[in-house]
Structures are given as structure tokens and as C-alpha cells.
Design an enzyme around this catalytic site. Structure first.
Site, PDB file in Angstrom:
ATOM      1  N   ASP A 348       1.297  -1.132  -0.421  1.00  0.00           N
ATOM      2  CA  ASP A 348       0.039   0.064   0.482  1.00  0.00           C
ATOM      3  C   ASP A 348       1.071   1.437  -0.061  1.00  0.00           C
ATOM      4  OD1 ASP A 348      -2.798   1.113   0.476  1.00  0.00           O
ATOM      5  OD2 ASP A 348      -1.887   2.213   2.329  1.00  0.00           O
ATOM      6  N   GLU A 377       1.870  -0.402  -4.962  1.00  0.00           N
ATOM      7  CA  GLU A 377       1.610   0.716  -5.775  1.00  0.00           C
ATOM      8  C   GLU A 377       2.174   1.561  -5.351  1.00  0.00           C
ATOM      9  OE1 GLU A 377      -3.257   2.583  -4.323  1.00  0.00           O
ATOM     10  OE2 GLU A 377      -2.381   2.107  -2.126  1.00  0.00           O
TER      11      GLU A 377
END
Length: 695
Positions: A348, A377
Site C-alpha cells: 500500500d 501501489e
């Protein structure tokens, strides 16, 4: 309040804790490994704190808390050994140190070990340190029979990812035993294994399973952090997802889930959040890192160290510039691969981890992590935070350009055939320059963050009122289309458009070069009633709606995945270039509906909503006698609101998929032309004999 107590003891009367200091019970021990480690005779405790003046180990026996000062500090690691201590021992720390200058020491607070592998007790905002059920760590047991488990090691180009939430996947699954719904065990139950097999996915990508907290503001409003992107403990599986059948620990249940999925050929990839922690901003709770060594664990503002750098948008930024913090992250990753047998990670806000740190270098040289799938990400909220295409070899990245361009092509008309062709080719302009293969791009149409596939074609605008933020949260830039009516609608024309578009979007995903990721529930036609930021909705809005699913869509999705597996040209390990090789073969030819190759003028037509392309098999050598003959694949795409005719090249073509047909995979021979319905995709094949059709 989040209850993390063992159900067997939950609700029992727990005597108020008294503080009883016992001297000379701890021996020196050693400064490694960090955390608590049992050797059969006792437990060694080791805690890093560069700025502490001394550290107390607090152990719990019955209703008594005993405070044992750690006797030694070596290289900023406080340590001690407790003879006779066993697995299951509950403990916490009290850390003493200076105040001010970025330090937040408070010797009255009980703090969690950052290396805790199992948690017990209850976390409650505003609870005092002597609360009888205060959140604390347990000395975990490593005993588990893996029964020869080996990772499936699915090659990247054969991978199909399936993003799901541990609880939401099974909470409403009627074929999963009620006691297992919403748990690790439920995720590996026979009913779910059958669904994975039916679809043909190769990996489950789990939303966060690291132990996390619900933000205070959510609890006060009666909500929770359903997604779990608020990590507290980087080694401990989230206890609320444990069924605890026959007293099984969360660690053991997680391992059994992994072992069962591996036996079915399914890999396990974890969403991990190392960019920030659940202690949030300067007004957040002090539960672990902040009280242990705030100035080391977090990035502080240079001109005001009372405040945090907030590249994550969640209140703080974990400080991977510090070697001990980087070590914690690397130790956590190695633990999940080595001890818990997971197969990879999706990071993330990965751009936060790479800011001025040695994280990428550390991952690259680690032999244990070399076999793990690494997905970034590739952005965060800080300056220069958009880093798509800038991660090194060995990494794959979420490709939001694929998401946006494909949506814009099919739903808004803001993207033409040229942009679509670029995404179908694997986004080479983004990933090829760093020497990576098409599998560097993780393609997706939807993910947990945003509309579901059904809502993408049912809502023009977000409808997040249930989140309690006056619909101000969530993205406004969705490239969605409601097909003529906002929300649920009985109009058959609108329903047909939505049906066709869902199928065409899925077809685009599985026909593109790169690695496809399917959001769990999209194959069921799941809706969130237009909520595109359902992070705080732990209810039927977010749980997969198995009883109300689109009965035909799972089979359609499975058929697309089967086609992807059948045709190797959809899973190429090398970039398409369109050039003629020595055998006179071109790997791709882009086809105009008029029956000719696309021209420069065609590519520059912004209104072009139709496109065809041929893909040749990647290996044109003569197959073995037992191998099926290689096939040429032809794809025709029509995003226009009316039917379009495509003139096909010479040859005997067989239609193998018509996305809008009642029986989409019924094979049928075709002539020199094919009519492609509005908002639909057709696939054809013919035997390949080393000669690509001439334009």
C-alpha cells in the site's frame, strides 16, 4: 472498542491488576532476535529503543502484573531472559525516556512489542494502563505441521489475481459452515475452493490481515475500519478473522488456510501497510511505536518535531530511513514468507517506502524474498508521489492507467482506440524502458477502493452518504456511466447496456498483456449501492452477495480466464512489436472494420470506438505431435451504441466468444464478415500455419 480476547475467556471476571516489582528474575539474555523467542527453557525478550533511559517488561500471571526491568542494553536493544517462561505468556512494555524534542515517552503506558506475533486483550480508546483486559502481546508458538507444503510458484505470466476481503468473502456464503464464515478457515473451506477452481484464478490477494485498529472517530460513529489499512502489529494476523475452532490460535488457523490453498494450487498474496501505523497523528493513541521511540519510528517535521510528516494521508509516515525501522519491515516480510508461507505482497502506498530509504535495495538482495511476488501501489500523497513505471526489475505495479483508459474507452468515450491498444499491449511506454516484461503491470478495472464493476455501469456519481462524511469522501473522477439511469433500474434497455458493458470490461481485462486482477464479487455482479469508498462499512453493503449473485456472470468470467490460459499469446513474456520475424510472422496486427490494417490516420481519430487485432502464438516452431495445433486469435471490439460490421481476412474462422450472446462461448463458423453488437467483444480463432493473414 475492538475485542481481541480469547472467546473462551471473554466476559469472565478478571481481577484488577496490581503492580508487583520483582528484582533479579530476569537474566541478561541477548539482543537478538528482536521480540520474544522461546527456546524450550524460557523466553528471551529484546526491544529496540535508541532514546529510552530504561525499559520494564510487564508480564501477566492470573490477575497480577509483574514489572521486571530489562537488565541490559546492547546497541540500543534492551534485553533480558525469563527462565521458566512458556509459550502463551502475556506481556507488554513500559518505556522510560525524555520528553520533548520529538520524544513521547510515558512510563505509565503499557506498550505492545513491535515484533508481537499474537495479541490478546482489548484495545479501548481512553483506557487506563491498569485496565484488566488491556491489549497485550503473547509469546507465540511456532509449532505447526506444514505436511510438506511447497509454494505453487505460479509464473507471473500465468497468474490471475483475485482481490478479496477475508471476512467479506464468506460472511454471506451459505455453503460455508456458519462458524467459519468471515474467517481464515472459511476462506479455505471446500465451497470457496470450488469457487476458485471454477473461476480459474491462481492467487488470492487478501486485503490487510496484519492486526489493525479502528480509528476513534469511526468507533464513535458506530463504524469500523473494515478494509484494515490501519496496521498496529506487522507480525500478528488479525484476531477478529479467527474462527478459533477447538481453541486453535489465529497464527495456526492462518497457516492452515495457506497450506490448504497451496494444496489447491492457489497462491496467497497479502496487502501490507508499512507506510504508516494505527497511532495516526499527534492526537492519536500511544499503543506501541510512539511510546517506545517516537523519534526513531516516525518521520517528524524538521521545524516542528511534535508533528508528523504525513505522506500517507493517514496522520503519520513510518520512518524507513532509520536502519532499525527498515530492519523491522524486512523482518516482517521474511516472517510472512518463511514462517507463514505466503507467496507475495502488494505494498500500500509503496512510494512512501522508497523515499530516501534503502528499502528497494534491501528487498532486491534478500534471498528469501527473491521468490516472493512484489507488487507496488506506486504512489502516495507526498510531493512527487506518483511513481508508476519507476520501480525496478523484480517488481510489478498496479497500473491505474489501464484502469482509467479502459474505463474511459468503454464508458465515457474520452479515450479512443489508440489508448486502448496501448493498454491491451501491456503499457509498454510505462514499463518497457526499465527492462521489465509485460508482467510488470497489474491490470485491473476495479479494486476495493472505488466502484464495483456493477456500480461502474450503474452510477454516474458516488453515493457515500452512509460513511458519515456528507459524501465528501471518495473519488469524484471515476470514468463511470450509469447507462441512462442512476442506480437500480428496471428498464430493459438500460439493463442490456449494463450487462454488455460489464462483460466487455471483463473481456478487456483478460485479453490484455500483463497480469489481470479481478476484484472479488465483480464476477457475482455485486453492488455497493454507488458507494465508492466503503472502507468503514462492515455489513451487507460490502460482504459478497452470494444469494443475490448474477448466476451467469461467474461462468462468463471463468470462460474468459479459460481462454486466457488456452492461448499463450495472451500471456506473453515479451513485448509485442508488430514486426515481421524471420519466419514471416508478425506477433500482432491491428485491424480496421473495413478489412484492412489500421493506418496512422485511424489511430489519430479520437472518435474511433471500434478496433480489431490479431495475435499470433509466441512460438511458431512446429509443435510436438501430442500438442494441440497453435491457433491465431482475432479480437473484435465495438464500444459504439449500434451494431458494427467487421470484414474478416481470408481463412476459416470460428467464433469462440460473443460477449453479448446468451450462450457466449458457443463455437460457430463465420464467413467473411461478422456483426458485432453494441458494447461488446467477439473472439475468433483459426489454425495457425506460420503465415499471418495478409492485410
Amino acid at each position: 472498542m475492538v475485542d481481541r480476547a480469547d472467546p473462551a475467556s471473554a466476559g469472565s471476571d478478571f481481577p484488577r491488576l496490581g503492580a508487583l516489582t520483582i528484582d533479579l528474575c530476569l537474566t541478561t539474555g541477548r539482543p537478538w532476535p528482536l521480540g520474544s523467542s522461546h527456546d524450550g527453557k524460557g523466553v528471551n525478550f529484546a526491544l529496540f529503543s535508541a532514546n529510552a533511559t530504561h525499559v520494564d517488561l510487564c508480564v501477566f500471571e492470573g490477575g497480577t502484573m509483574r514489572v521486571l526491568p530489562l537488565p541490559e542494553c546492547t546497541d540500543q536493544v534492551w534485553h533480558g531472559y525469563l527462565p521458566g517462561a512458556t509459550r502463551g505468556l502475556q506481556y507488554a512494555y513500559r518505556v522510560h525516556g525524555p520528553v520533548g524534542g520529538g520524544h513521547r515517552f510515558d512510563a505509565q503506558r503499557l506498550l505492545l512489542d513491535p515484533y508481537a506475533r499474537e495479541l490478546t486483550g482489548i484495545f479501548s480508546y481512553g483506557a487506563t494502563a491498569d485496565s484488566p483486559d488491556h491489549l497485550r502481546a503473547c509469546v507465540a508458538s511456532d509449532d505447526f505441521d506444514w505436511q510438506g507444503d511447497t509454494p505453487p510458484a505460479v509464473p507471473w505470466n500465468d497468474s490471475v489475481l483475485y482481490e478479496i476481503h477475508v471476512k467479506g468473502a464468506t460472511q454471506r456464503q451459505p455453503d460455508v459452515p456458519e462458524a467459519l464464515r468471515g474467517t481464515y478457515a472459511g476462506l479455505a473451506s471446500p465451497a470457496m475452493l470450488e469457487h476458485y477452481r471454477r473461476l480459474g484464478i491462481t492467487a488470492v490477494n487478501l486485503l490487510p490481515v496484519h492486526c489493525f485498529l479502528d480509528e476513534e472517530r469511526l468507533i464513535k460513529s458506530g463504524r469500523t475500519n473494515y478494509w484494515g489499512y490501519n496496521t498496529l502489529a506487522f507480525f500478528a494476523p488479525e484476531p477478529r478473522y479467527a474462527a478459533r475452532i477447538n481453541g486453535q490460535s489465529p497464527v495456526a488457523e492462518f497457516k492452515e488456510m495457506v497450506r490448504t490453498l497451496h494444496a489447491a494450487g492457489i497462491e496467497v498474496i497479502l496487502d501490507v501497510v508499512y507506510n504508516h501505523t494505527a497511532e495516526t497523528d499527534e492526537f492519536g493513541p500511544t499503543v506501541s511505536f510512539r511510546g517506545i521511540d517516537n523519534a526513531s519510528y516516525y518521520r517528524l517535521q524538521p521545524d516542528d518535531p511534535k508533528r508528523y510528516e504525513n505522506y500517507s494521508g493517514c496522520g503519520n509516515t513510518f520512518n524507513l530511513l532509520h536502519p532499525r525501522v527498515l530492519q523491522l519491515v524486512m523482518d516482517s516480510l521474511r516472517y510472512w514468507v518463511g514462517e507463514m508461507h505466503v507467496d507475495g505482497f502488494r505494498f500500500d502506498l509503496a512510494a512512501t517506502l522508497t523515499r530516501d530509504s534503502g528499502f528497494l535495495t534491501a528487498v532486491r538482495q534478500d534471498p528469501l524474498l527473491a521468490r516472493a511476488k512484489m507488487i507496488a501501489e506506486p504512489w502516495d500523497l507526498g510531493p512527487g508521489g506518483y511513481q508508476l513505471g519507476r520501480f525496478p526489475s523484480g517488481w510489478s505495479e498496479w497500473n491505474d492507467r489501464f484502469r482509467d483508459d479502459v474505463r474511459a474507452f468503454w464508458l465515457t468515450g474520452l479515450s479512443g482506440s489508440a489508448a486502448l491498444a496501448q493498454r491491451l499491449s501491456g503499457s509498454s511506454e510505462i514499463f518497457r524502458g526499465s527492462g521489465r516484461a509485460p508482467q510488470a503491470g497489474i491490470n485491473f478495472i476495479t479494486a476495493h477502493d472505488g466502484f464495483t464493476l456493477r456500480d461502474l455501469v450503474s452510477y454516474q456519481h458516488k453515493h457515500n452518504e452512509l460513511n458519515g462524511e456528507h459524501n465528501h469522501d471518495g473519488h469524484n473522477h471515476n470514468f463511470s456511466w450509469n447507462c441512462g439511469a442512476e442506480g437500480e433500474c428496471d428498464d430493459p434497455t438500460v439493463a442490456q447496456r449494463r450487462r454488455n458493458l460489464q462483460r466487455s470490461l471483463l473481456a478487456t481485462l483478460f485479453l490484455a498483456q500483463g497480469v489481470p486482477m479481478l476484484q472479488g464479487g465483480d464476477e457475482l455482479g455485486r453492488t455497493q449501492s454507488g458507494n465508492n469508498n466503503a472502507y468503514c462499512q462492515d455489513n451487507v453493503l460490502t460482504w459478497l452477495d452470494w444469494p443475490g449473485s448474477d448466476t451467469a456472470l461467474p461462468d462468463f468470467t471463468a470462460g474468459l480466464i479459460a481462454i486466457r490460459k488456452r492461448f499463450p499469446q495472451l500471456r506473453r513474456g515479451h513485448w509485442l512489436d508488430g514486426e515481421t520475424n524471420d519466419a514471416g510472422t508478425r506477433d500482432v496486427v491491428w485491424w480496421h472494420p473495413d478489412g484492412r490494417e489500421m493506418t496512422v490516420d485511424d489511430w489519430h481519430s479520437p472518435q474511433q470506438g471500434v478496433l480489431g487485432f490479431f495475435l499470433a502464438p509466441p512460438d511458431t516452431t512446429k509443435p510436438a505431435a501430442t500438442d494441440p495445433a497453435p491457433s491465431l486469435l482475432l479480437v473484435l471490439i465495438n464500444r459504439e451504441p449500434t451494431m458494427r460490421a467487421f470484414h474478416l481476412p481470408a481463412g476459416r474462422w470460428t467464433r469462440i466468444c460473443d460477449s453479448c450472446a446468451p450462450a457466449p462461448f458457443a463455437s460457430a463458423p463465420v464467413g467473411t464478415d461478422s456483426l458485432v453488437a453494441a458494447y461488446s467483444v467477439q473472439l475468433f480463432e483459426q489454425d495457425f500455419h506460420h503465415a499471418f493473414p495478409s492485410p
